[in-house]
Design an enzyme around this catalytic site. Sequence first.
Site, PDB file in Angstrom:
ATOM      1  CG  HIS A 148      36.194  30.963  34.015  1.00 31.38           C
ATOM      2  ND1 HIS A 148      35.107  31.811  34.120  1.00 31.38           N
ATOM      3  CD2 HIS A 148      36.236  30.272  35.181  1.00 31.38           C
ATOM      4  CE1 HIS A 148      34.530  31.649  35.305  1.00 31.38           C
ATOM      5  NE2 HIS A 148      35.191  30.721  35.957  1.00 31.38           N
ATOM      6  NE  ARG A 149      40.345  33.774  27.125  1.00 33.18           N
ATOM      7  CZ  ARG A 149      41.062  33.742  26.010  1.00 33.18           C
ATOM      8  NH1 ARG A 149      42.049  34.606  25.834  1.00 33.18           N
ATOM      9  NH2 ARG A 149      40.805  32.841  25.070  1.00 33.18           N
TER      10      ARG A 149
END
Length: 442
Positions: free
Chosen positions: A415-416
Amino acid sequence: MPIEILMPALSPTMTEGNLAKWHKKVGDAVKAGDVIAEIETDKATMEVEAVDEGVVGELVVPEGAQGVKVNAVIARLLGEGEDKAALKTEAKAPPPKPGAAPAAPKPAAAPEPAMPPEPKTTPAAAPKPPAPAHNGHDRIFASPLARRMASQAGIDIGQLTGTGPHGRIVKADIDTALRGGAPPRAPSPAAPAAAPKAPPMAATPSMAQVAALAGNAPYTPVPHTSMRRTIARRLTEVQQSVPVFYLTVDCEIDALLKARADVSAQSESKISVNDFVIKAAALALRKVPAVNASWSEDAVLRWNRVDISVAVALEDGLITPIIRNADQKGLAQISAEMKDLAARAKANKLKLEEFQGGTFSISNLGMFGVSEFTAVINPPQSCILAVAAGIQQPVVRNGTVGVATVMRCTISCDHRVVDGATSAQFMNAFKKFIESPVTMLL
């Protein structure tokens, strides 16, 4: 002067290797480029070529040796005009004399940064046990390498007793803890008395601890290979440090199965469903390039090339050979490359560049009849696609129930790097290619 041959670092994660086989023996002539040995790394068994010329004077490490450290001397070559007498003139450090002031002991592994001086302690007449790796302020004395290894392995470094200079915790102490043999840290003498607490279970419990928890049932130990240890370490790192989310789509593959039959009939080699999946994923990455990326502390790196890593199961683990520039290759070429890479992977004959790298991964368990699963991201990649079996099931189209072959695909995303909407766009593009395979040929 004899030329030393060192254990090479054949991958970025390699710290030690096993000497699987010597291709040369003492007395054999060696030329630059000759294969001299086979080294088993944490990834595969690889051939090592000589970079110098000479005659093998000594094989320092025997064939079959395990856990040989990177940069350790494994053999020595004699140069022109030298004989075995030159080996005996190698300088060797004399052992310390009794009563002499001992030199600072060397760390058990690679050299590490020096520690600041320790506070002086009052000498005692009686021999003292090794000093604990902390002081009255509960500071832990440990090398940067040991701290990093402990963090990655999930080990509480405060529970260890160091064996380095002044009780400092070094790499060897972490290695011991990973084998389940680390002694607990002694309590600080300056700490106030407290109620005794049960010691926590080590992050990696010993065989005896695991057996006790299982009720001491009979068991057969299977020693860890370098590959299995690396898999365990890297996947643990991902689960502890990467924020992962998952998206799943169902792809109807009846049109793909028909196209596969038609293409295979016109080709010398049989095209697999997995070949279509590789091609579809590569084209979807071109449509949604934000998914073809990796995280770094300074920036997100969006790759300009689509290199697909494909998981191949081995007897003692798995490896991910790479189809490079997969978006630019046809199905027949992808199929031929994949068959060749998979065969050589199972024979431990892959070259480093054939499995090291990649920008996106695919794990396909459809051939085992698995209906759905999630896969663990392979750092530094940000995504991996898990592909399940095609299963016939009822589907509803325009209010009418029919039967279709459905393949469930799940993407795991860092998700980064990738947001939910971006990942959804990729999965939508992938689904369209899979369900309309003719678009892959345009």
